[in-house]
Design an enzyme around this catalytic site. Structure first.
Site, mmCIF file in Angstrom:
data_model
loop_
_atom_site.group_PDB
_atom_site.id
_atom_site.type_symbol
_atom_site.label_atom_id
_atom_site.label_comp_id
_atom_site.label_asym_id
_atom_site.label_seq_id
_atom_site.Cartn_x
_atom_site.Cartn_y
_atom_site.Cartn_z
ATOM 1 N N HIS A 1 45.925 41.247 40.301
ATOM 2 C CA HIS A 1 45.021 41.815 39.286
ATOM 3 C C HIS A 1 43.597 41.848 39.847
ATOM 4 O O HIS A 1 43.178 40.921 40.550
ATOM 5 C CB HIS A 1 45.082 40.972 38.007
ATOM 6 C CG HIS A 1 44.431 41.647 36.845
ATOM 7 N ND1 HIS A 1 43.057 41.730 36.729
ATOM 8 C CD2 HIS A 1 44.952 42.294 35.776
ATOM 9 C CE1 HIS A 1 42.777 42.402 35.617
ATOM 10 N NE2 HIS A 1 43.899 42.758 35.022
ATOM 11 N N GLU B 1 45.460 50.054 37.927
ATOM 12 C CA GLU B 1 44.425 49.651 36.983
ATOM 13 C C GLU B 1 43.036 49.956 37.552
ATOM 14 O O GLU B 1 42.470 49.128 38.278
ATOM 15 C CB GLU B 1 44.535 48.160 36.695
ATOM 16 C CG GLU B 1 45.813 47.753 36.006
ATOM 17 C CD GLU B 1 45.607 46.530 35.121
ATOM 18 O OE1 GLU B 1 45.932 46.598 33.951
ATOM 19 O OE2 GLU B 1 45.085 45.523 35.623
HETATM 20 P P1 PGA Z 1 42.461 45.911 29.000
HETATM 21 O O1 PGA Z 1 42.978 45.036 30.240
HETATM 22 O O2 PGA Z 1 43.665 46.472 28.319
HETATM 23 O O3 PGA Z 1 41.717 44.921 28.132
HETATM 24 O O4 PGA Z 1 41.580 46.968 29.558
HETATM 25 C C1 PGA Z 1 44.015 45.505 31.051
HETATM 26 C C2 PGA Z 1 44.224 44.543 32.185
HETATM 27 O O5 PGA Z 1 43.235 44.051 32.752
HETATM 28 O O6 PGA Z 1 45.369 44.262 32.567
#
Ligand code: PGA
Length: 214
Positions: free
Chosen positions: A93, A142
């Site tokens: 992440h 992401e």
């Molecule tokens: P968010 O986070 O949905 O709050 O944007 C997603 C993540 O970081 O996995």
């Protein structure tokens, strides 16, 4: 199959975690083609596993895993430690990369160990420059600007990125400000296999609302 992955990050105490489970259970209706993975902080894994046991297509995941196998490493949580508790593990992440200095080499080790101990990695990338270890099945795209900002990336751009990534038969997951309002627009593309959801997953009923859009 569609994946809905709840990433609680470093939120909630045990009471709040259990309340989430009650709310979730009161609304959740299983579907054959939908899998939900709940990734709470480590201390709540066992309680969630018990609370959600017996619910169809619900799995527990960790938010990270150590790059070390085992031994004298005070405070680490290893893949070995997670055996019997988690089925999935989020790896790479961007918050781990940025705040804890995790680099590709660490993430490759984590992926290897996760696999060795039977955890399925959910491997996060920020863009096409992040290297995905070859044996990863689930890739979560992401874009950093979309995480926790309410500025979700447009479905068109997400699909463009999928093409660039050339993932072949891997599962393609999008994360970044996904909520009950916008999730349908991603599903409508027919190109996105799942979602990694932070903020909007913190409320059990709201998370079910998102799942139910599929
Ligand atoms: P968010 O986070 O949905 O709050 O944007 C997603 C993540 O970081 O996995």
């Amino acid at each position: 199959m569609k994946y809905f992955i709840a990433n609680w990050k470093a939120n909630k105490n045990i009471g709040e975690a259990l309340a989430w489970c009650s709310a979730f259970k009161s609304k959740y209706v299983a579907k054959d083609d939908v899998v939900a993975v709940i990734c709470p902080p480590f201390p709540f894994l066992n309680d969630l596993k018990k609370e959600l046991a017996g619910l169809k297509n619900i799995f527990i995941g960790s938010q990270t895993v150590s790059s070390i196998e085992k031994g004298s490493f005070t405070g680490e949580v290893t893949a070995l430690n997670l055996v019997g508790l988690a089925t999935y593990s989020i790896i790479g992440h961007s918050e781990r990369r940025k705040n804890f200095g995790e680099i590709d080499e660490d993430l490759a080790k984590k992926t290897f160990l996760a696999k060795q101990y039977g955890l399925e990695p959910i491997y996060c990338i920020r863009d096409e420059k992040d290297i995905v270890p070859p044996d990863v099945k689930l890739v979560a795209y992401e874009p950093v600007a979309a995480i926790g900002t309410g500025q979700n990336e447009s479905p068109e751009k997400v699909v463009e990125m999928k093409k660039k990534l050339n993932l072949q038969d891997k599962v393609f997951i999008y994360g970044g400000s996904v909520n009950e309002e916008n999730v349908k627009s991603y599903l409508a593309t027919g190109e996105i296999d799942g979602f990694l959801i932070g903020g909007a997953s913190l409320d059990g009923e709201r998370f079910v609302k998102i799942i139910n859009q599929s």
